[in-house]
Design a protein around this motif. Structure first.
Motif, mmCIF file in Angstrom:
data_model
loop_
_atom_site.group_PDB
_atom_site.id
_atom_site.type_symbol
_atom_site.label_atom_id
_atom_site.label_comp_id
_atom_site.label_asym_id
_atom_site.label_seq_id
_atom_site.Cartn_x
_atom_site.Cartn_y
_atom_site.Cartn_z
ATOM 1 N N PRO A 1 0.873 -1.372 -0.087
ATOM 2 C CA PRO A 1 0.149 0.100 -0.018
ATOM 3 C C PRO A 1 0.839 1.281 -0.127
ATOM 4 N N ASN B 1 2.191 1.398 -3.543
ATOM 5 C CA ASN B 1 1.161 1.938 -4.556
ATOM 6 C C ASN B 1 0.554 3.339 -4.167
ATOM 7 N N GLU B 2 0.794 3.644 -3.123
ATOM 8 C CA GLU B 2 0.270 5.257 -2.893
ATOM 9 C C GLU B 2 1.261 6.389 -3.238
ATOM 10 N N GLN C 1 0.971 6.222 -7.202
ATOM 11 C CA GLN C 1 -0.007 7.059 -7.756
ATOM 12 C C GLN C 1 0.093 8.460 -7.547
ATOM 13 N N GLN C 2 0.831 8.599 -6.742
ATOM 14 C CA GLN C 2 0.892 10.267 -6.202
ATOM 15 C C GLN C 2 1.647 11.064 -7.179
ATOM 16 N N HIS D 1 4.001 9.025 2.326
ATOM 17 C CA HIS D 1 3.567 7.977 2.948
ATOM 18 C C HIS D 1 4.660 7.313 3.666
#
Length: 180
Positions: free
Chosen positions: A15, A18-19, A22-23, A38
């Motif tokens: 996660p 992935n965050e 995607q940012q 993150h």
């Protein structure tokens, strides 16, 4: 043969990565600790006068451009990725797969840092990650049972990418962890 188990570091890192992946986030880099999103952060030698920029664009982990002050060689510069309290007691192997690209070839050492009470233990994966002007794939692993200095249980662990001393121009395209 043991089935890959749901990866404790992957359960936390997937996660997180992935965050980050995607940012669309960017910022300036300076001496000391620099959050990059993150929970991940750059730790840079505060005496090296490092300056630069980072960017995380959709579909990749992190672009880095860092330059130490003229004539100064940093003692360290690393990207820290928190894994949580990963239990390695029954693990046959802990490893990673990374894709990277750099305009000029550069090496990176990868470390599993473990915190047990007030003690910190660093175990380096055996292979250097080498980044080239074309996307390259790096894979490496350690065998926890064969490493007497590696704590099987820890209060926390970080995966750290230690960049070579000097200028850094690197894009970390992807990073995956596994535990079997």
């Amino acid at each position: 043969m043991t089935e890959p188990r749901p990866l404790e570091p992957d359960a936390r890192m997937r996660p997180l990565l992935n965050e980050i992946r995607q940012q669309d986030h960017h910022g300036a880099i300076g001496p000391g600790d620099n959050p990059v999103g993150h929970g991940a952060f750059l730790s840079l030698d505060p005496e090296a006068g490092i300056a630069g920029r980072f960017a995380s664009r959709p579909g990749q982990i992190l672009e880095l451009e860092m330059q130490p002050a003229f004539g100064v060689q940093p003692r360290w510069q690393g990207l820290h990725l928190p894994l949580g309290a990963v239990d390695l007691a029954d693990a046959a192997a802990f490893g990673l797969i990374a894709r990277s690209v750099a305009p000029l070839s550069m090496t990176t050492r990868i470390c599993l840092r473990s915190g047990v009470g007030a003690d910190i233990v660093d175990v380096f994966l055996p292979r250097l990650m080498v980044s080239y002007d074309q996307p390259s794939l790096h894979h490496d692993l350690i065998e926890p049972a064969a490493m007497p200095d590696l704590p099987q249980k820890a209060d926390w662990r970080d995966l750290i990418l230690f960049f070579r001393p000097g200028p850094v121009n690197l894009t970390l395209l992807d990073l995956r962890l596994f535990l079997v």
